[in-house]
Write a protein that holds these residues in place. Structure first.
Motif, PDB file in Angstrom:
ATOM      1  N   GLY A  88       0.845  -0.946   0.392  1.00  0.00           N
ATOM      2  CA  GLY A  88       0.144   0.369   0.371  1.00  0.00           C
ATOM      3  C   GLY A  88       0.919   1.168  -0.114  1.00  0.00           C
ATOM      4  N   ARG A  89       2.464   1.081   0.556  1.00  0.00           N
ATOM      5  CA  ARG A  89       3.662   2.398   0.489  1.00  0.00           C
ATOM      6  C   ARG A  89       3.629   2.105  -0.658  1.00  0.00           C
ATOM      7  N   GLU A  90       3.437   1.410  -2.523  1.00  0.00           N
ATOM      8  CA  GLU A  90       4.069   1.547  -3.418  1.00  0.00           C
ATOM      9  C   GLU A  90       4.945   2.728  -3.820  1.00  0.00           C
ATOM     10  N   ALA A  91       3.734   3.550  -4.082  1.00  0.00           N
ATOM     11  CA  ALA A  91       4.293   5.252  -4.263  1.00  0.00           C
ATOM     12  C   ALA A  91       4.933   5.676  -4.099  1.00  0.00           C
ATOM     13  N   GLU A  92       4.976   5.877  -2.573  1.00  0.00           N
ATOM     14  CA  GLU A  92       5.781   6.720  -1.735  1.00  0.00           C
ATOM     15  C   GLU A  92       7.085   6.044  -1.979  1.00  0.00           C
ATOM     16  N   PHE A  93       7.044   4.896  -1.638  1.00  0.00           N
ATOM     17  CA  PHE A  93       8.965   4.236  -1.917  1.00  0.00           C
ATOM     18  C   PHE A  93       9.213   5.428  -3.426  1.00  0.00           C
ATOM     19  N   ARG A  94       8.589   4.570  -3.939  1.00  0.00           N
ATOM     20  CA  ARG A  94       8.673   4.958  -5.450  1.00  0.00           C
ATOM     21  C   ARG A  94       9.382   6.624  -5.376  1.00  0.00           C
ATOM     22  N   ALA A  95       8.830   7.634  -4.838  1.00  0.00           N
ATOM     23  CA  ALA A  95       9.055   8.731  -4.834  1.00  0.00           C
ATOM     24  C   ALA A  95      10.170   8.893  -3.869  1.00  0.00           C
ATOM     25  N   GLY A  96       9.989   8.162  -2.841  1.00  0.00           N
ATOM     26  CA  GLY A  96      11.675   8.819  -2.134  1.00  0.00           C
ATOM     27  C   GLY A  96      12.814   7.717  -2.893  1.00  0.00           C
ATOM     28  N   VAL A 133       9.909  -7.667  -2.740  1.00  0.00           N
ATOM     29  CA  VAL A 133      10.719  -8.460  -4.238  1.00  0.00           C
ATOM     30  C   VAL A 133      10.631  -7.420  -5.415  1.00  0.00           C
ATOM     31  N   SER A 134       9.430  -7.571  -5.379  1.00  0.00           N
ATOM     32  CA  SER A 134       8.643  -6.343  -6.259  1.00  0.00           C
ATOM     33  C   SER A 134       9.567  -4.815  -6.561  1.00  0.00           C
ATOM     34  N   ASN A 135       9.328  -4.415  -4.825  1.00  0.00           N
ATOM     35  CA  ASN A 135       9.981  -2.466  -5.132  1.00  0.00           C
ATOM     36  C   ASN A 135      11.489  -3.285  -5.450  1.00  0.00           C
ATOM     37  N   LEU A 136      12.045  -3.172  -5.081  1.00  0.00           N
ATOM     38  CA  LEU A 136      12.984  -3.847  -4.975  1.00  0.00           C
ATOM     39  C   LEU A 136      13.438  -4.064  -6.471  1.00  0.00           C
ATOM     40  N   ARG A 137      13.270  -4.898  -7.548  1.00  0.00           N
ATOM     41  CA  ARG A 137      13.179  -5.220  -8.899  1.00  0.00           C
ATOM     42  C   ARG A 137      13.261  -3.641  -9.327  1.00  0.00           C
ATOM     43  N   TRP A 138      12.225  -2.929  -9.365  1.00  0.00           N
ATOM     44  CA  TRP A 138      11.846  -1.634  -9.863  1.00  0.00           C
ATOM     45  C   TRP A 138      13.238  -0.530  -9.484  1.00  0.00           C
ATOM     46  N   ALA A 139      12.994  -0.442  -8.180  1.00  0.00           N
ATOM     47  CA  ALA A 139      14.644   0.038  -7.360  1.00  0.00           C
ATOM     48  C   ALA A 139      16.080  -0.017  -8.306  1.00  0.00           C
ATOM     49  N   ALA A 140      15.859  -1.105  -8.135  1.00  0.00           N
ATOM     50  CA  ALA A 140      17.158  -1.771  -9.041  1.00  0.00           C
ATOM     51  C   ALA A 140      16.798  -0.942 -10.481  1.00  0.00           C
ATOM     52  N   ALA A 141      16.352  -1.615 -11.330  1.00  0.00           N
ATOM     53  CA  ALA A 141      16.177  -0.688 -12.586  1.00  0.00           C
ATOM     54  C   ALA A 141      16.235   0.800 -12.635  1.00  0.00           C
ATOM     55  N   GLN A 142      15.706   1.172 -11.554  1.00  0.00           N
ATOM     56  CA  GLN A 142      15.869   2.721 -12.131  1.00  0.00           C
ATOM     57  C   GLN A 142      17.328   3.044 -11.488  1.00  0.00           C
ATOM     58  N   ALA A 143      18.081   2.630 -10.275  1.00  0.00           N
ATOM     59  CA  ALA A 143      19.303   3.220 -10.242  1.00  0.00           C
ATOM     60  C   ALA A 143      19.627   2.019 -11.142  1.00  0.00           C
ATOM     61  N   ALA A 144      19.981   1.468 -11.925  1.00  0.00           N
ATOM     62  CA  ALA A 144      20.876   0.776 -13.191  1.00  0.00           C
ATOM     63  C   ALA A 144      21.462   1.932 -14.173  1.00  0.00           C
ATOM     64  N   ALA A 145      19.811   2.224 -14.591  1.00  0.00           N
ATOM     65  CA  ALA A 145      19.958   3.295 -15.556  1.00  0.00           C
ATOM     66  C   ALA A 145      20.712   5.160 -14.799  1.00  0.00           C
ATOM     67  N   ALA A 146      20.981   5.348 -14.113  1.00  0.00           N
ATOM     68  CA  ALA A 146      21.563   6.068 -13.596  1.00  0.00           C
ATOM     69  C   ALA A 146      22.612   5.848 -12.623  1.00  0.00           C
TER      70      ALA A 146
END
Length: 277
Positions: A88-96, A133-146
């Protein structure tokens, strides 16, 4: 020889945060880490790094919240310790994560720690792990691009009761499931000793995998200087050297003398011994 980074959230507590950079440089540190930079504009923190010839090697994504005010409230008032595993806090995680990547770009910081969060009593752990796992997969992709790494850290439940991630094997299992080359473990030997022990053998088990991106150390059990307590820092540093770890070791401890003038500096005998300074 191990390379040590001053943790400015804990060291030099008698000084305002921005003054701690110069203090660390005077004591011979070449790198720094800390919990959060978000109370200050990124440019202001960058200026301290550049003025003191310091490298930024690690900081945390927000524990909750999306701007300076809500982040401070999340940590200091709400007691939040991350959102990565919270349904329920996925959007907050992504913004962070996006905010953290903006700071990482300005500070030229190669890695960001993503705190897992607290598991509520009676919660469905499997559901939290799926979100994690889902949040980490998304974050890793964003971080890899950066061009950044993202880290996860097992933390003992004595210091942070209810923290979702506690053991090294759990962390490495999550990393294997996510399958991102830039997702790594932040291996804190203080937490490791409290939860699992057998620290030298855990170093021998996990450092050769290449999936440990950062180490941290403090004395056990009081979290003072590394040479105060039940660990044997010279031996552990020799093991780390033997294994060829070329990353940083964060000095994430509370000086035994507390927030007094020179309290941190006077307790750095262990560092001089380790580096031959």
């Amino acid at each position: 020889m191990p390379r040590f980074a001053a943790n400015l959230s804990m060291l030099y507590p008698e000084l305002p945060f921005l003054d701690r950079f110069a203090a660390a440089a005077r004591d011979g540190f070449k790198a720094v880490e800390y919990l959060f930079p978000y109370a200050f504009p990124a440019e202001q923190v960058r200026d301290q790094l550049q003025a003191n010839d310091l490298q930024q090697v690690l900081f945390n994504a927000p524990p909750g919240g999306t701007d300076a005010t809500s982040i401070a409230h999340a940590w200091d008032v709400a007691g939040m310790r991350g959102t990565a595993s919270l349904p329920g806090r996925e959007a907050e995680f992504r913004a962070g994560v996006e905010l953290a990547l903006q700071y990482a770009a300005m500070l030229d910081c190669p890695r960001i720690h993503l705190m897992a969060g607290l598991l509520p009593a009676g919660a469905d752990r499997a559901m939290h792990r799926e979100v994690y796992v889902s949040n980490l997969r998304w974050a890793a992709a964003q971080a890899a691009a950066a061009g950044r790494d993202v880290l996860i850290e097992p933390i003992n439940t004595r210091d942070i009761p209810g923290f979702f991630l506690n053991r090294q094997d759990e962390a490495h299992a999550v990393i294997a499931e996510v399958g991102a080359a830039n997702l790594k473990v932040q291996m804190d030997l203080y937490h490791l000793q409290i939860v699992e022990g057998d620290v030298a053998m855990k170093l021998r088990q996990y450092l050769p995998t290449g999936r440990v991106g950062h180490l941290q150390i403090a004395g056990v059990p009081q979290r003072h200087e590394p040479d105060l307590g039940e660990l044997n820092p010279p031996y552990l540093f020799s093991v780390i050297d033997e294994l060829g770890f070329d990353g940083w070791i964060g000095c994430e401890y509370r000086p035994a003398r507390g927030p007094v003038a020179n309290g941190t500096s006077d307790g750095l005998g262990w560092l001089k011994q380790a580096t031959g300074a």
